[in-house]
Design a protein around this motif. Structure first.
Motif, mmCIF file in Angstrom:
data_model
loop_
_atom_site.group_PDB
_atom_site.id
_atom_site.type_symbol
_atom_site.label_atom_id
_atom_site.label_comp_id
_atom_site.label_asym_id
_atom_site.label_seq_id
_atom_site.Cartn_x
_atom_site.Cartn_y
_atom_site.Cartn_z
ATOM 1 N N LEU A 1 0.822 -1.213 0.000
ATOM 2 C CA LEU A 1 0.000 0.000 0.000
ATOM 3 C C LEU A 1 0.855 1.263 0.000
ATOM 4 O O LEU A 1 0.521 2.241 -0.687
ATOM 5 C CB LEU A 1 -0.942 0.003 1.203
ATOM 6 N N ILE A 2 1.937 1.257 0.757
ATOM 7 C CA ILE A 2 2.852 2.407 0.752
ATOM 8 C C ILE A 2 3.437 2.600 -0.647
ATOM 9 O O ILE A 2 3.528 3.727 -1.159
ATOM 10 C CB ILE A 2 3.974 2.224 1.795
ATOM 11 N N GLY A 3 3.828 1.516 -1.301
ATOM 12 C CA GLY A 3 4.365 1.596 -2.658
ATOM 13 C C GLY A 3 3.343 2.124 -3.647
ATOM 14 O O GLY A 3 3.662 2.954 -4.512
ATOM 15 N N GLN A 4 2.109 1.670 -3.532
ATOM 16 C CA GLN A 4 1.053 2.158 -4.426
ATOM 17 C C GLN A 4 0.800 3.649 -4.205
ATOM 18 O O GLN A 4 0.562 4.398 -5.153
ATOM 19 C CB GLN A 4 -0.243 1.367 -4.209
ATOM 20 N N ALA A 5 0.868 4.087 -2.969
ATOM 21 C CA ALA A 5 0.675 5.514 -2.676
ATOM 22 C C ALA A 5 1.810 6.338 -3.262
ATOM 23 O O ALA A 5 1.584 7.432 -3.806
ATOM 24 C CB ALA A 5 0.577 5.726 -1.168
ATOM 25 N N LEU A 6 3.038 5.836 -3.189
ATOM 26 C CA LEU A 6 4.168 6.553 -3.765
ATOM 27 C C LEU A 6 4.092 6.586 -5.288
ATOM 28 O O LEU A 6 4.478 7.578 -5.914
ATOM 29 C CB LEU A 6 5.483 5.923 -3.316
#
Length: 104
Positions: A83-88
């Motif tokens: 999820l952090i990667g998708q947000a970035l």
């Protein structure tokens, strides 16, 4: 000759008179050192030994639960970082290059 209970002393407290004999270890104990378990009087040391037996019989279940908890933790960590990667990735590239601030 069988020793009389009235003449026995507590195994843990020599100054006290014994009131019962533990059926497991065959030692004599005072009122503070014994307890009732399964309708019989038993000493604290033997009660601890009896209470530990069910835990020793289920090591496979404990290792299965530990393995499931570890797997769940790894999946949760992966999902969090995903999820952090998708947000970035959702942030525009102009933000990373520093050109976003110049457009306004």
């Amino acid at each position: 000759m069988i020793p009389n209970l009235a003449h026995q002393r507590c195994f843990n407290h020599v100054q006290r008179e014994a009131v019962a004999k533990c059926p497991v270890c065959s030692q004599y104990f005072c009122r503070e050192c014994i307890t009732e378990h399964d309708d019989r009087v038993i000493c604290a040391a033997c009660l601890i030994k009896i209470a530990r037996v069910p835990l020793l019989r289920r090591p496979a279940m404990a290792s299965l639960i530990r393995c499931a908890a570890c797997t769940l933790g790894i999946v949760a960590a992966w999902f969090f970082f995903y999820l952090i990667g998708q947000a970035l990735l959702a942030i525009p590239t102009s933000f990373h290059e520093g050109t976003l601030w110049r457009s306004y």
